[in-house]
Enzyme design. Sequence first.
Site, PDB file in Angstrom:
ATOM      1  N   TRP A 569       8.963  12.110 -42.689  1.00  0.00           N
ATOM      2  CA  TRP A 569       8.264  10.747 -42.643  1.00  0.00           C
ATOM      3  C   TRP A 569       7.649  10.579 -44.053  1.00  0.00           C
ATOM      4  O   TRP A 569       6.713   9.892 -44.215  1.00  0.00           O
ATOM      5  CB  TRP A 569       6.993  10.897 -41.527  1.00  0.00           C
ATOM      6  N   GLU A 613      14.879  13.533 -35.446  1.00  0.00           N
ATOM      7  CA  GLU A 613      15.319  12.517 -36.170  1.00  0.00           C
ATOM      8  C   GLU A 613      15.866  12.828 -37.490  1.00  0.00           C
ATOM      9  O   GLU A 613      16.612  12.130 -38.191  1.00  0.00           O
ATOM     10  CB  GLU A 613      14.485  11.241 -36.187  1.00  0.00           C
ATOM     11  N   HIS A 702       2.563   5.694 -23.259  1.00  0.00           N
ATOM     12  CA  HIS A 702       3.128   4.197 -23.805  1.00  0.00           C
ATOM     13  C   HIS A 702       2.797   3.243 -22.993  1.00  0.00           C
ATOM     14  O   HIS A 702       2.974   2.116 -23.137  1.00  0.00           O
ATOM     15  CB  HIS A 702       4.782   4.328 -24.003  1.00  0.00           C
TER      16      HIS A 702
HETATM   17  N1  GLN Z   1      -0.985  15.711 -31.978  1.00  0.00           N
HETATM   18  C1  GLN Z   1      -0.675  14.307 -32.406  1.00  0.00           C
HETATM   19  C2  GLN Z   1      -1.555  13.320 -31.394  1.00  0.00           C
HETATM   20  O1  GLN Z   1      -1.830  13.677 -30.282  1.00  0.00           O
HETATM   21  C3  GLN Z   1       0.999  14.323 -31.919  1.00  0.00           C
HETATM   22  C4  GLN Z   1       1.347  12.913 -32.052  1.00  0.00           C
HETATM   23  C5  GLN Z   1       2.858  12.689 -31.987  1.00  0.00           C
HETATM   24  O2  GLN Z   1       3.552  13.726 -31.682  1.00  0.00           O
HETATM   25  N2  GLN Z   1       3.639  11.714 -32.446  1.00  0.00           N
HETATM   26  O3  GLN Z   1      -1.575  12.253 -31.657  1.00  0.00           O
END
Ligand code: GLN
Length: 765
Positions: A569, A613, A702
């Site tokens: 990222w 990814e 989500h």
């Molecule tokens: N530890 C992170 C959270 O709970 C994990 C986030 C993720 O996997 N994108 O926000």
Amino acid sequence: MVKAHNLGFPRIGANRELKIAQEAYWKDLTSLDDLKTVGADLRRQNWQKQSGLDLVPVGDFAFYDQMLDMSFTLGNLPDRVRNYAGDPLDNYFRVARGRSAPSASRSEGPEGVAAGEMTKWFDTNYHYIVPEFVAETEFQLDPSRLIEQIREAKAQGVSVKPVIVGPVTYLALGKAKDDSDKLALLPRLLTVYQELLREISATGVEWVQIDEAILVTELDSAWKKAFEFAYQSLHSSKAKLLLTTYFGQLLENLPLTASLPVAGVHLDAINARDEVEALVATLPSDRIVSLGVINGRNVWKTNLEELLNWLEPVAKRLGDRLWIAPSCSLLHVPVDVDSEKKLDAEIKSWLAFAKQKLEELRVVKVALDSGRDAVRAELDANRDAITSRRQSARVNNPNVKAAVAKIDSRHGERKSPFSQRTKTQAEILKLPKFPTTTIGSFPQTAEIRRARSQFKAGKLDESAYFSAMKNEIARCVREQEQLGLDVFVHGEAERNDMVEHFGEQLDGYAFTENGWVQSYGSRCVKPPLLFGDISRPKPMTVEWIKYAQSLTSKPMKGMLTGPVTILNWSFVRDDQPRSISCKQIALAIREEVLDLEKSGVQVIQIDEAALREGLPLRRSQWQEYLTWAIDSFRICANGVADETQIHTHMCYSEFNDIIEAIAHMDADVITIETSRSDMELLEVFETFSYPNQIGPGVYDIHSPNIPSENHIIALMQKAADRIPAERLWVNPDCGLKTRQWAEVIPALTNMVAAAKKLRVTSDSA
Ligand code: GLN
Ligand code: ZN
């Protein structure tokens, strides 16, 4: 004369004007006409920024996504949005987001329509809307968007080169909803492409850029034939086709690519410089050779001298046949370095964003056409920047290089095998069966965000900010006590982002103010810049976790982001292999892991949300990536004593093809995303016996929906069909930061209650 051209320009605007306009329209604060005006302004500005080029891309601008634009051009709309009476742009947003703007959508009810599926564009962080097909799909040309933009550009004196997604890539990236054979649609699709090319030629345009990036992936013989068939059938069109490939090498597809009857071929000469010779040797001698010589995927200045040393002889041989361009569309880099006001001057002098990359391209063109002396000053300045970066003490840290050189297999090995350490850990942690936990973050409330922005603006001092964050942590602990969870988290209140939080504390990282890149629709990301050797000046998370642990007798998870995710990222330096940068991060995080352990933390979670990814586009290259990626995780995680329980988390569970690599990470516990697929994604565990503990997500974070106790029990029972119950954990799919407390409390209440019932049932079974 060499021609310089571009494949695509970032559409978001130097200050994310497109995002602001999209979101204002979607909230019904502005009109559709206002939005269209912003679009036209951005196009005009972008064309002006590219006015030095011989050919300028037109049609690369999109109000949401270029693939969705193509679907509308081809008249390939999902049935559920056909017959929409409103503005076509509103209908386009309905496919993109499931709804148009509120005022336009009054007629469609509050739920709107199902949004199109979104997925990653090749190996970038850009996401496109997946075209949908069924066996009966008919296409119907609507060239209006493209033709209008061509006219608009011509009226502004732009030397237009329209850009379209090629028919084979369009089909390949789409999805047959009824599992029919997509290739059967090709003849119908080509009819529409022929008409489209005819319409384009009628505007007087000579060249058309036709993007076929799937040529850099593995193709079976049916898809190879599709290429031959498609380009034979487009051959008679008046338009000259520039077939563009990017993001990698052509390898076994090189002869096929060179044999297609098009007027020119673009090759990504960053990733495939070693294929230029072969391509030139294979292509018929009347074809244009376009070389992508400026990296469209990173943010570093090009070493122009080195480039010219290689390119000048090529240019001599090719003469007028040579075109030059960035390697791919500049969609994947930020717009303009000059808008960085706070960035350290030395680091800034090493960077080139879209605007600067086009300037580099101009310099290369002049040097090729008129000799290097014609751009002596530019070349000297470039050489200085390259030398400064190469020699900078901030880039090179001999201690870090030495530490990486000393890594041996012991760094990645736990002291004892899982079967043994799991017993040791059970004695210490004394967890019930089906232990409950969460993935790390709790809601990032408006108060947290306000405190952070005040702190960043200097309106809140550090101690006030820290105590505000500690209050949030204390709140999370209290809530978890109330809920009766088994393994706690501190809630990540102090973290803006799971990569930035670590990048900010590591040496070798820099941050931009405005280095935004479109991820999808109006969403942009600002990847940190990994520019140097990575080291950790001091502990990064220990004080926060110690504080959280001091508030409870339940085990508190130390929470870290893993090296592969931090790497994937970021914009990563290009002067050493990614694997080396990854190992450097691994060593820095390893120190943090060991410090957490030393401070008494018994459970440490290392998130690898982005492991999957990073997989290369070609399967034949997966193993090489997985080897260093998994090694990096092991180096970072496995230095701990048997007593320390290592967790990892991944935001997906499509493991079928990489399950062995995942198992090889040897984490004691892995948590994954499974709730939306009804545990179907656990199928792989029927054939591969994953050896360690696993927490398949039971709460889709989500969605605002609250999963019921029974739903969670049913999901866990499905999981228990595939994985022995004594190795199962109960947890949500991912972190809870985007949810509200009012949703999280009832959902986790149900989750804990479900776990309790499962314990009783499984004990009596
Ligand atoms: N530890 C992170 C959270 O709970 C994990 C986030 C993720 O996997 N994108 O926000
Ligand atoms: Zn996740």
